[in-house]
Design a protein around this motif. Sequence first.
Motif, PDB file in Angstrom:
ATOM      1  N   ASP A  83       0.841  -1.194   0.000  1.00  0.00           N
ATOM      2  CA  ASP A  83       0.000   0.000   0.000  1.00  0.00           C
ATOM      3  C   ASP A  83       0.873   1.240   0.000  1.00  0.00           C
ATOM      4  O   ASP A  83       1.782   1.376   0.825  1.00  0.00           O
ATOM      5  CB  ASP A  83      -0.916   0.002   1.227  1.00  0.00           C
ATOM      6  CG  ASP A  83      -1.947  -1.110   1.169  1.00  0.00           C
ATOM      7  OD1 ASP A  83      -2.962  -0.925   0.477  1.00  0.00           O
ATOM      8  OD2 ASP A  83      -1.733  -2.165   1.794  1.00  0.00           O
ATOM      9  N   ILE A  84       0.604   2.173  -0.910  1.00  0.00           N
ATOM     10  CA  ILE A  84       1.403   3.389  -1.052  1.00  0.00           C
ATOM     11  C   ILE A  84       0.481   4.596  -0.952  1.00  0.00           C
ATOM     12  O   ILE A  84      -0.532   4.671  -1.643  1.00  0.00           O
ATOM     13  CB  ILE A  84       2.115   3.434  -2.423  1.00  0.00           C
ATOM     14  CG1 ILE A  84       2.818   2.114  -2.731  1.00  0.00           C
ATOM     15  CG2 ILE A  84       3.091   4.591  -2.482  1.00  0.00           C
ATOM     16  CD1 ILE A  84       2.119   1.299  -3.777  1.00  0.00           C
ATOM     17  N   HIS A 258      -2.979   4.943  -2.748  1.00  0.00           N
ATOM     18  CA  HIS A 258      -3.940   5.631  -1.887  1.00  0.00           C
ATOM     19  C   HIS A 258      -3.715   7.137  -1.948  1.00  0.00           C
ATOM     20  O   HIS A 258      -2.571   7.598  -2.060  1.00  0.00           O
ATOM     21  CB  HIS A 258      -3.774   5.185  -0.421  1.00  0.00           C
ATOM     22  CG  HIS A 258      -4.031   3.728  -0.196  1.00  0.00           C
ATOM     23  ND1 HIS A 258      -5.219   3.252   0.323  1.00  0.00           N
ATOM     24  CD2 HIS A 258      -3.253   2.632  -0.414  1.00  0.00           C
ATOM     25  CE1 HIS A 258      -5.153   1.937   0.423  1.00  0.00           C
ATOM     26  NE2 HIS A 258      -3.969   1.539  -0.020  1.00  0.00           N
ATOM     27  N   TYR A 259      -4.802   7.886  -1.867  1.00  0.00           N
ATOM     28  CA  TYR A 259      -4.740   9.341  -1.768  1.00  0.00           C
ATOM     29  C   TYR A 259      -5.591   9.771  -0.580  1.00  0.00           C
ATOM     30  O   TYR A 259      -6.642   9.187  -0.308  1.00  0.00           O
ATOM     31  CB  TYR A 259      -5.265   9.999  -3.042  1.00  0.00           C
ATOM     32  CG  TYR A 259      -4.312   9.916  -4.207  1.00  0.00           C
ATOM     33  CD1 TYR A 259      -3.478  10.977  -4.540  1.00  0.00           C
ATOM     34  CD2 TYR A 259      -4.232   8.766  -4.977  1.00  0.00           C
ATOM     35  CE1 TYR A 259      -2.599  10.893  -5.601  1.00  0.00           C
ATOM     36  CE2 TYR A 259      -3.362   8.667  -6.040  1.00  0.00           C
ATOM     37  CZ  TYR A 259      -2.546   9.738  -6.352  1.00  0.00           C
ATOM     38  OH  TYR A 259      -1.669   9.642  -7.406  1.00  0.00           O
ATOM     39  N   MET A 269      -4.030   7.015   7.680  1.00  0.00           N
ATOM     40  CA  MET A 269      -2.907   7.640   6.994  1.00  0.00           C
ATOM     41  C   MET A 269      -1.647   6.809   7.097  1.00  0.00           C
ATOM     42  O   MET A 269      -0.896   6.656   6.131  1.00  0.00           O
ATOM     43  CB  MET A 269      -2.648   9.040   7.564  1.00  0.00           C
ATOM     44  CG  MET A 269      -3.717  10.053   7.216  1.00  0.00           C
ATOM     45  SD  MET A 269      -3.165  11.757   7.506  1.00  0.00           S
ATOM     46  CE  MET A 269      -2.897  11.745   9.261  1.00  0.00           C
ATOM     47  N   ARG A 270      -1.399   6.260   8.283  1.00  0.00           N
ATOM     48  CA  ARG A 270      -0.145   5.536   8.492  1.00  0.00           C
ATOM     49  C   ARG A 270      -0.221   4.060   8.123  1.00  0.00           C
ATOM     50  O   ARG A 270       0.811   3.421   7.929  1.00  0.00           O
ATOM     51  CB  ARG A 270       0.289   5.688   9.962  1.00  0.00           C
ATOM     52  CG  ARG A 270       0.622   7.129  10.304  1.00  0.00           C
ATOM     53  CD  ARG A 270       1.323   7.269  11.636  1.00  0.00           C
ATOM     54  NE  ARG A 270       1.722   8.650  11.841  1.00  0.00           N
ATOM     55  CZ  ARG A 270       2.828   9.192  11.385  1.00  0.00           C
ATOM     56  NH1 ARG A 270       3.660   8.469  10.672  1.00  0.00           N
ATOM     57  NH2 ARG A 270       3.120  10.461  11.602  1.00  0.00           N
ATOM     58  N   ALA A 271      -1.421   3.524   8.030  1.00  0.00           N
ATOM     59  CA  ALA A 271      -1.561   2.112   7.652  1.00  0.00           C
ATOM     60  C   ALA A 271      -2.720   1.966   6.671  1.00  0.00           C
ATOM     61  O   ALA A 271      -3.728   1.336   6.976  1.00  0.00           O
ATOM     62  CB  ALA A 271      -1.773   1.245   8.882  1.00  0.00           C
ATOM     63  N   PRO A 272      -2.599   2.551   5.467  1.00  0.00           N
ATOM     64  CA  PRO A 272      -3.701   2.452   4.495  1.00  0.00           C
ATOM     65  C   PRO A 272      -3.924   1.010   4.081  1.00  0.00           C
ATOM     66  O   PRO A 272      -2.997   0.211   4.006  1.00  0.00           O
ATOM     67  CB  PRO A 272      -3.182   3.291   3.320  1.00  0.00           C
ATOM     68  CG  PRO A 272      -1.694   3.234   3.443  1.00  0.00           C
ATOM     69  CD  PRO A 272      -1.419   3.233   4.916  1.00  0.00           C
ATOM     70  N   PRO A 280     -13.002  -6.360   7.970  1.00  0.00           N
ATOM     71  CA  PRO A 280     -12.145  -6.653   6.834  1.00  0.00           C
ATOM     72  C   PRO A 280     -12.624  -5.959   5.570  1.00  0.00           C
ATOM     73  O   PRO A 280     -13.820  -5.658   5.438  1.00  0.00           O
ATOM     74  CB  PRO A 280     -12.242  -8.174   6.701  1.00  0.00           C
ATOM     75  CG  PRO A 280     -13.583  -8.494   7.265  1.00  0.00           C
ATOM     76  CD  PRO A 280     -13.783  -7.526   8.390  1.00  0.00           C
ATOM     77  N   PRO A 281     -11.717  -5.679   4.625  1.00  0.00           N
ATOM     78  CA  PRO A 281     -12.125  -5.038   3.377  1.00  0.00           C
ATOM     79  C   PRO A 281     -12.972  -5.978   2.548  1.00  0.00           C
ATOM     80  O   PRO A 281     -12.834  -7.196   2.633  1.00  0.00           O
ATOM     81  CB  PRO A 281     -10.781  -4.756   2.680  1.00  0.00           C
ATOM     82  CG  PRO A 281      -9.848  -5.782   3.237  1.00  0.00           C
ATOM     83  CD  PRO A 281     -10.279  -5.969   4.663  1.00  0.00           C
ATOM     84  N   PRO A 282     -13.889  -5.428   1.746  1.00  0.00           N
ATOM     85  CA  PRO A 282     -14.741  -6.290   0.917  1.00  0.00           C
ATOM     86  C   PRO A 282     -13.915  -7.015  -0.123  1.00  0.00           C
ATOM     87  O   PRO A 282     -12.966  -6.464  -0.678  1.00  0.00           O
ATOM     88  CB  PRO A 282     -15.720  -5.294   0.266  1.00  0.00           C
ATOM     89  CG  PRO A 282     -14.988  -3.984   0.277  1.00  0.00           C
ATOM     90  CD  PRO A 282     -14.159  -4.010   1.542  1.00  0.00           C
TER      91      PRO A 282
END
Length: 293
Positions: A83-84, A258-259, A269-272, A280-282
């Motif tokens: 993740d960036i 990520h923006y 912000m620190r762990a996108p 959990p993400p879909p």
Amino acid sequence: MARATPPRWRDIADDLLRRIETGDQAEPSGARRQLPSEKELEQHYGASRNTIRDALAWLANQGRVVSEQGKGTFVVYRPSTVDITMSAMPLGLAPGSGEGEWYNRDAFIPAGQDVTVSPVKVEIQQGTQLIAWYLQAEHGETFVSRHQEIFVDERPWALQTSFYPLRFATGGAPRLLEPTDIPQGAVGYLGETLGYREVGFHDEIRARVPDGNEKRFFSLGDSAADVVFETIRTAYSAEGDAFRLTVTVWPGDRARLHYNDGKVPEQVMRAPGQPPAENPPPQEAPEGGQPGS
């Protein structure tokens, strides 16, 4: 009449995919895992050669294996996603100030991953019409390019090239021509030497098929999963002058961009991309939209 059961080749393909995901996958060191030969697969599954070839062709179309004539079929390694955050500096997330810590202005990577870069490669070249357009320059103007290869945990991860008008180097910023890191960063250096202070930047993002060099560097194949993202960032001074163009190429199979805008929770912000375990993400897009839409 609709078929009640999957064809035999699909059963075999699904089983091979399960085996790949539970052990027949390449090692992190980059060593490749080879599938059994077609003859061995025929015997194992009690299937015809055409059925085995159909199963392997499906896996190849999914980007999970690649066949090499005279050598066999190999598992395609899919590294874990990184993740960036692309808007790091305005959020105060920049971890360093040197050009070698290239992500100090252009991106932020969460802690726990080792980022290394190759030595800077400097070239003087006549700019393309597109580069001249981004930097508000005359077509045919000469530019300095500074290129680096970027690795995360020793694996190829990004290619980055920044362009500056050659007149910057000949008019007071000679370190742009040196194939070494600039301690305060190129943008900071241009502010000190030529008075260019970055007050904003514009990003353009596109997905495309990788060229030959990108395929080799990232070990990409020809499947639909083997695409690259290209971010084109143009930096602007307070006077509205474009003075730095940075093109970064990211492999689509291991980079998630990520923006952030406005007030965003510190954890995000620190762990996108790392929500709490209970949320959990879909895994699939909801009906009528995409995840996060």
